[in-house]
Design an enzyme around this catalytic site. Structure first.
Site, PDB file in Angstrom:
ATOM      1  N   SER A   1       0.827  -1.219   0.000  1.00  0.00           N
ATOM      2  CA  SER A   1       0.000   0.000   0.000  1.00  0.00           C
ATOM      3  C   SER A   1       0.854   1.259   0.000  1.00  0.00           C
ATOM      4  CB  SER A   1      -0.923   0.000   1.228  1.00  0.00           C
ATOM      5  OG  SER A   1      -0.176  -0.151   2.420  1.00  0.00           O
TER       6      SER A   1
ATOM      7  N   ASN B   1      -1.948  -2.608  13.166  1.00  0.00           N
ATOM      8  CA  ASN B   1      -3.417  -2.514  13.136  1.00  0.00           C
ATOM      9  C   ASN B   1      -3.932  -1.293  13.888  1.00  0.00           C
ATOM     10  OD1 ASN B   1      -3.109  -4.875  11.791  1.00  0.00           O
ATOM     11  ND2 ASN B   1      -3.984  -6.199  13.377  1.00  0.00           N
TER      12      ASN B   1
ATOM     13  N   THR C   1     -40.895  25.640 -10.207  1.00  0.00           N
ATOM     14  CA  THR C   1     -41.192  24.286  -9.729  1.00  0.00           C
ATOM     15  C   THR C   1     -41.470  23.497 -11.004  1.00  0.00           C
ATOM     16  OG1 THR C   1     -43.553  24.705  -9.511  1.00  0.00           O
ATOM     17  CG2 THR C   1     -42.230  25.078  -7.537  1.00  0.00           C
ATOM     18  N   HIS C   2     -41.068  22.247 -11.030  1.00  0.00           N
ATOM     19  CA  HIS C   2     -41.183  21.419 -12.243  1.00  0.00           C
ATOM     20  C   HIS C   2     -40.457  22.061 -13.417  1.00  0.00           C
ATOM     21  CE1 HIS C   2     -44.455  19.388 -10.020  1.00  0.00           C
ATOM     22  NE2 HIS C   2     -44.785  20.624  -9.676  1.00  0.00           N
TER      23      HIS C   2
ATOM     24  N   SER D   1     -14.722  24.384 -28.014  1.00  0.00           N
ATOM     25  CA  SER D   1     -14.834  23.124 -28.736  1.00  0.00           C
ATOM     26  C   SER D   1     -13.755  23.092 -29.803  1.00  0.00           C
ATOM     27  CB  SER D   1     -16.212  23.035 -29.380  1.00  0.00           C
ATOM     28  OG  SER D   1     -16.183  22.153 -30.479  1.00  0.00           O
TER      29      SER D   1
ATOM     30  N   LYS E   1     -18.359  27.863 -29.503  1.00  0.00           N
ATOM     31  CA  LYS E   1     -18.747  27.267 -28.223  1.00  0.00           C
ATOM     32  C   LYS E   1     -17.993  27.815 -27.013  1.00  0.00           C
ATOM     33  CE  LYS E   1     -20.972  23.952 -27.509  1.00  0.00           C
ATOM     34  NZ  LYS E   1     -21.482  22.666 -27.862  1.00  0.00           N
TER      35      LYS E   1
ATOM     36  N   ASN F   1     -18.197  26.224 -23.240  1.00  0.00           N
ATOM     37  CA  ASN F   1     -18.852  25.169 -22.473  1.00  0.00           C
ATOM     38  C   ASN F   1     -18.575  25.287 -20.975  1.00  0.00           C
ATOM     39  OD1 ASN F   1     -19.758  24.025 -24.893  1.00  0.00           O
ATOM     40  ND2 ASN F   1     -17.860  22.849 -25.106  1.00  0.00           N
TER      41      ASN F   1
ATOM     42  N   GLU G   1     -20.003  20.985 -15.105  1.00  0.00           N
ATOM     43  CA  GLU G   1     -20.307  19.657 -15.652  1.00  0.00           C
ATOM     44  C   GLU G   1     -19.442  18.588 -14.994  1.00  0.00           C
ATOM     45  OE1 GLU G   1     -21.563  19.932 -20.205  1.00  0.00           O
ATOM     46  OE2 GLU G   1     -19.847  21.166 -19.772  1.00  0.00           O
TER      47      GLU G   1
ATOM     48  N   TYR H   1      -9.168  -6.937  12.810  1.00  0.00           N
ATOM     49  CA  TYR H   1      -8.573  -6.410  11.586  1.00  0.00           C
ATOM     50  C   TYR H   1      -8.477  -7.487  10.515  1.00  0.00           C
ATOM     51  CZ  TYR H   1      -5.292  -4.460   8.244  1.00  0.00           C
ATOM     52  OH  TYR H   1      -4.718  -4.035   7.086  1.00  0.00           O
TER      53      TYR H   1
ATOM     54  N   GLN I   1      -7.136  -2.442   4.139  1.00  0.00           N
ATOM     55  CA  GLN I   1      -6.157  -1.632   3.412  1.00  0.00           C
ATOM     56  C   GLN I   1      -6.819  -0.915   2.229  1.00  0.00           C
ATOM     57  OE1 GLN I   1      -1.986  -2.909   3.079  1.00  0.00           O
ATOM     58  NE2 GLN I   1      -2.391  -3.168   0.908  1.00  0.00           N
TER      59      GLN I   1
ATOM     60  N   LYS J   1      -8.299   3.158   2.000  1.00  0.00           N
ATOM     61  CA  LYS J   1      -7.621   4.444   1.864  1.00  0.00           C
ATOM     62  C   LYS J   1      -7.889   5.162   0.552  1.00  0.00           C
ATOM     63  CE  LYS J   1      -4.385   2.651   4.967  1.00  0.00           C
ATOM     64  NZ  LYS J   1      -5.239   1.437   4.935  1.00  0.00           N
TER      65      LYS J   1
HETATM   66  N1  ARG Z   1      -1.057  -1.420   5.258  1.00  0.00           N
HETATM   67  C1  ARG Z   1      -1.988  -1.937   6.190  1.00  0.00           C
HETATM   68  C2  ARG Z   1      -3.326  -1.253   6.048  1.00  0.00           C
HETATM   69  O1  ARG Z   1      -3.401  -0.296   5.362  1.00  0.00           O
HETATM   70  C3  ARG Z   1      -1.466  -1.711   7.575  1.00  0.00           C
HETATM   71  C4  ARG Z   1      -1.939  -2.700   8.588  1.00  0.00           C
HETATM   72  C5  ARG Z   1      -1.449  -4.034   8.245  1.00  0.00           C
HETATM   73  N2  ARG Z   1      -1.649  -4.961   9.277  1.00  0.00           N
HETATM   74  C6  ARG Z   1      -1.447  -6.286   9.079  1.00  0.00           C
HETATM   75  N3  ARG Z   1      -1.620  -7.071  10.081  1.00  0.00           N
HETATM   76  N4  ARG Z   1      -1.091  -6.749   7.919  1.00  0.00           N
HETATM   77  O2  ARG Z   1      -4.339  -1.663   6.573  1.00  0.00           O
END
Ligand code: ARG
Length: 457
Positions: free
Chosen positions: A24, A111, A156-157, A278, A284, A286, A291, A318, A323, A326
């Site tokens: 991650s 964790n 309205t509408h 455009s 144009k 836009n 949007e 956990y 993970q 995020k």
């Molecule tokens: N990178 C992990 C997460 O975002 C951190 C926690 C990992 N914990 C584990 N026991 N593998 O959740």
């Protein structure tokens, strides 16, 4: 320390693909500042409780200061091998200071560490969003003040209904933003609890002081249950829900801006810097920004669904699934922050075409309700008044004119209650001024509402 921190018990290394799949670091490195902050608070607690020595703490503080500098300057070598932000920083710390670095993780787990980091990160994001919502409201209020008297058709509408002022219309969005601010503040209260101390899931055998860490990190209290502390992501879901509502409001406003800017309506013009042309049609201009905001609202809903679905099947405590929390969370915060910034600037540059608004009001019998109310005040039951005015509208329609263009005699043909004081009732200014109560569109009331909104904390 073995290669990637936890591989001591394994007989073979993970494949490169699995390494990339499970890592991650490329998205959670944006929590580096929060990770360091959390580690320092934890280390100070460990030293205070005599779990590590004062010199260990001094080394950790020195090492972390250097790492923070390296990250800030873009010199930190993030590595896939170290999996995530937590292990990257810990590994570098140990390389810099040796054994003290290896002692930092005493009484802690990734964790409770990651749960703490996300809460710290989201708390900062919410504070930034709160400020931006205020700026956005201030821009809306400034424009509303300039147009507290500018009549436009209320719909309205999507049919012309009754006259309102453009300022009054904008104040509706100020109220939505106010509720968004309240919701963010409310979510923040539940974010502001400390998971650290839960360790992997069951707590720790070391004599920790969770309240000290909570105070160090500005948390209001600690999470009560260790299993819940490491597995709860309600706060992320709540944030995404509040953000989805916020974006829904922005999207409704966008829809109106797009409509108003259509040459068929022509109520406003947006500054060129929020529009594009455009590649094929030279004429144009836009409204790309509204949007896109309307489009990006969909992705914030998607992020909310992703998080709800992420959590629904997870047993305590956990699981690695977490993970995946995020990216949707970061994406939502980024989208909201960029959108609010750009909208604040865009609102300030809205050019209002009051003549087009006034012309549109002439076309839809917008003061018909005023005439009905007038008849009621003269003693006619409302349903009869409604019927009389409906017939008057039909006559005006046949003649191709506005109600105000009918002569007094013609009008009296629909109800004998109509007298020569009816003229003021049929004007737009009269209609506006008559809605003279809190929440009404009378220009004086709009000004008072703006003043009250500016006073709000
Ligand atoms: N990178 C992990 C997460 O975002 C951190 C926690 C990992 N914990 C584990 N026991 N593998 O959740």
């Amino acid at each position: 320390m073995s290669d990637n921190t936890w591989s001591g018990r394994f007989a073979e290394p993970v494949s490169d693909l699995v390494k990339r799949y499970t890592a991650s670091v490329f998205f959670d490195q944006r929590m580096a500042a929060q990770d360091i902050r959390g580690s320092l608070a934890h280390a100070r607690m460990l030293a205070r409780q005599r779990i590590i020595s004062p010199s260990d703490l001094a080394d950790i503080e020195r090492g972390m200061a250097q790492i923070a500098g390296e990250i800030e300057r873009g010199e930190f070598a993030w590595s896939l091998d170290a999996e995530d932000v937590h292990l990257n920083i810990e590994k570098r710390l140990t390389a810099l200071i040796g054994d003290a670095g290896k002692r930092l993780h005493t009484g802690r787990s990734r964790n409770d560490q990651v749960a703490t980091d996300i809460r710290l990160w989201l708390r900062d994001a919410i504070d930034a969003i709160g400020e931006l919502l205020r700026d956005y409201q201030a821009a809306l209020l400034d424009l509303a003040e300039q147009h507290a008297d500018t009549p436009m058709p209320g719909f309205t509408h999507l049919q012309v209904a009754q006259p309102v002022t453009f300022g009054h219309h904008l104040l509706a969005y100020v109220e939505m933003a106010q509720r968004d601010r309240e919701r963010m503040t409310d979510v923040r209260r539940r974010i502001n609890r400390l998971p650290l101390g839960a360790a992997a899931l069951a707590g720790t055998t070391f004599p920790i002081d969770r309240d000290f860490v909570a105070r160090e990190l500005g948390f209001e209290a600690v999470c009560e249950n260790s299993l819940d502390a490491v597995s709860d992501r309600d706060f992320a879901i709540e944030f995404c829900a509040a953000a989805s509502l916020l974006m829904m409001h922005v999207s409704r406003f966008s829809e109106e801006l797009i409509l108003w800017m259509s040459p068929r309506v022509g109520f406003i013009d947006l500054a060129d810097r929020f529009c594009t042309g455009s590649s094929i049609m030279p004429q144009k201009k836009n409204p790309d920004v509204p949007e896109l905001a309307r489009g990006k609202t969909g992705r914030t809903y998607g992020n909310l669904m992703a998080l709800l679905t992420l959590m629904k099947g997870q047993p305590l405590a956990y699981n690695k699934d977490n993970q995946e929390d995020k990216e949707p969370l970061f994406d939502t915060a980024d989208t909201v922050i960029d959108t609010l910034r750009i909208f604040t600037d865009m609102v300030a540059g809205i050019q209002v075409k009051a003549t087009a608004m006034a012309a549109a009001l002439k076309q839809g019998y917008a003061t018909a309700t005023d005439l009905a109310d007038y008849l009621v005040k003269k003693g006619l039951p409302f349903r009869d008044a409604h019927e009389a005015v409906a017939r008057a509208v039909r006559a005006a329609e046949t003649k191709g004119c506005d109600l105000a263009d009918l002569s007094l005699e013609e009008l009296r043909g629909f109800s004998a209650f109509i007298g020569d004081d009816v003229g003021a009732v049929l004007t737009v200014a009269g209609s506006l001024a008559a809605r003279d109560h809190v929440g009404g569109t009378a220009p004086a009331r709009v000004r008072a509402a703006i003043a009250r909104a500016r006073q709000r904390p």
